[in-house]
Design an enzyme around this catalytic site. Structure first.
Site, short mmCIF file in Angstrom:
data_model
loop_
_atom_site.label_atom_id
_atom_site.label_comp_id
_atom_site.label_asym_id
_atom_site.label_seq_id
_atom_site.Cartn_x
_atom_site.Cartn_y
_atom_site.Cartn_z
N LYS A 229 0.85 -1.20 0.00
CA LYS A 229 0.00 0.00 0.00
C LYS A 229 0.88 1.25 0.00
CE LYS A 229 -3.88 -2.41 1.97
NZ LYS A 229 -4.50 -3.02 3.13
N ASP B 54 -11.75 1.93 3.51
CA ASP B 54 -12.17 0.53 3.33
C ASP B 54 -13.69 0.42 3.11
OD1 ASP B 54 -10.04 -1.37 3.50
OD2 ASP B 54 -9.84 -0.98 5.66
N GLN C 86 -5.36 -2.16 9.24
CA GLN C 86 -5.18 -3.48 8.60
C GLN C 86 -5.79 -4.58 9.47
OE1 GLN C 86 -3.89 -3.82 5.50
NE2 GLN C 86 -4.19 -6.03 5.54
N1 GUN Z 1 -7.10 -7.41 5.50
C1 GUN Z 1 -7.33 -8.15 4.39
N2 GUN Z 1 -8.00 -7.42 3.47
C2 GUN Z 1 -8.20 -6.21 4.02
C3 GUN Z 1 -8.81 -5.01 3.53
O1 GUN Z 1 -9.34 -4.94 2.42
N3 GUN Z 1 -8.79 -3.96 4.39
C4 GUN Z 1 -8.24 -4.03 5.64
N4 GUN Z 1 -8.28 -2.94 6.41
N5 GUN Z 1 -7.65 -5.12 6.10
C5 GUN Z 1 -7.63 -6.20 5.28
#
Ligand code: GUN
Length: 295
Positions: free
Chosen positions: A52, A119, A96
């Site tokens: 990211k 998200d 996350q």
């Molecule tokens: N962990 C796995 N996929 C995701 C996601 O799309 N967003 C977040 N915040 N954590 C994750």
């Protein structure tokens, strides 16, 4: 033989567009900024967070990482989120998942300012998805919709079957396909005859996390098959839920794993951060205007 839907190519095109829009916003005086929080040292999560950060750099979005030890308390994490909510220079906040078991995931996701919720996991944003007027959409299902749009695959009037009902993928995926006028069925671990449903699908989206779940006999001739999951096989190689070799001989379109939906998720995160930054500008202007009226 199915046409491969190339997530690397489609995400690269989207990232180019995001980069140009980020530049424009910067020229107008706003630098989009994403704060990413990682609690603990889960290796898979560390990789996701690194990717990211790298993609933010690629498109010119400022990124701030908060790497917290695994024994961070829920109240310490909430304090950080509140301070990021109040920081006007931060436009997107992502925590996350998964979080360590002593932290309540729902409490944390609800603490994120819905306007900074890149998200789109906050209940307010989920409500907007249900109604069909969301500004921020969950990255993975939004990435799938972008792949369908890019390939010119219309959802309208199609039988769409989603296998998996997670809050992150399955449920919002079903809502987005419905909003695009698909006839949607959601299957899950308690569905008695999975293959009865998958065989009806013009568009089949699999998001279970179980390798070899979808075999060729479960797929209709000419179906569009989207494989969201990332699993590992006995040799440690990445694979999805779909038995790619046999299903690709029957489908009209198919996504590979890796190189399919995965790269789209991160591109949509960049797009959401840009949207959140733009929303911030609009809200600030509205606040300033209403302040004028009060004067
Ligand atoms: N962990 C796995 N996929 C995701 C996601 O799309 N967003 C977040 N915040 N954590 C994750």
């Amino acid at each position: 033989m199915a046409k491969l839907i190339d997530g690397k190519k489609i995400s690269a095109a989207l990232l180019e567009k995001v980069k140009a829009d980020v530049n424009e916003l910067k020229s107008a005086g706003t630098e989009p900024c994403l704060a990413v929080i990682l609690v603990g040292d889960d290796p898979a999560s560390q990789v996701y967070v690194r990717n990211k950060k790298r993609t933010c750099e690629q498109v010119g979005i400022k990124s701030i990482e908060h790497l917290l030890p695994k024994d961070t308390s829920e109240s310490e994490l909430l304090s950080l989120i509140w301070s990021l909510n109040n920081d006007k220079s931060v436009h997107g906040i992502l925590c996350q998942l998964p979080l360590p078991s002593h932290i309540n995931e729902k409490t944390v996701l609800c603490a994120i300012d819905p306007d900074k919720d890149v998200d789109a996991f906050h209940p307010k944003n989920v409500g907007h998805i249900v109604i069909g007027d969301a500004e921020l959409l969950p990255c993975t299902p939004a990435g799938v919709m972008e792949m369908l749009r890019y390939e010119g695959i219309s959802v309208e009037g199609k039988n769409c079957v989603v296998v998996g009902r997670s809050n992150i993928v399955g449920k919002p995926m079903a809502l987005m396909l419905l909003a695009a006028n698909g006839s949607v069925t959601v299957c899950h671990s308690r569905t008695p005859d999975l293959s009865y449903h998958t065989k009806q699908a013009d568009i089949l989206v699999c998001a279970v996390g179980k390798k070899d779940l979808i075999t060729a006999d479960m797929v209709k001739d000419g179906a569009v098959v989207i494989d969201v999951s990332i699993n590992r096989n006995e040799d440690g190689k990445l694979c999805g839920d779909v038995v790619f070799d046999e299903v690709s001989r029957k489908a009209s379109y198919i996504t590979p794993v890796p190189g399919g939906v995965g790269p789209m998720t991160i591109a949509l995160l960049m797009q959401n951060t840009l949207t959140a930054a733009r929303l911030n500008v609009i809200h600030s202007e509205n606040d300033a205007e209403s302040g004028d009226k009060v004067d």
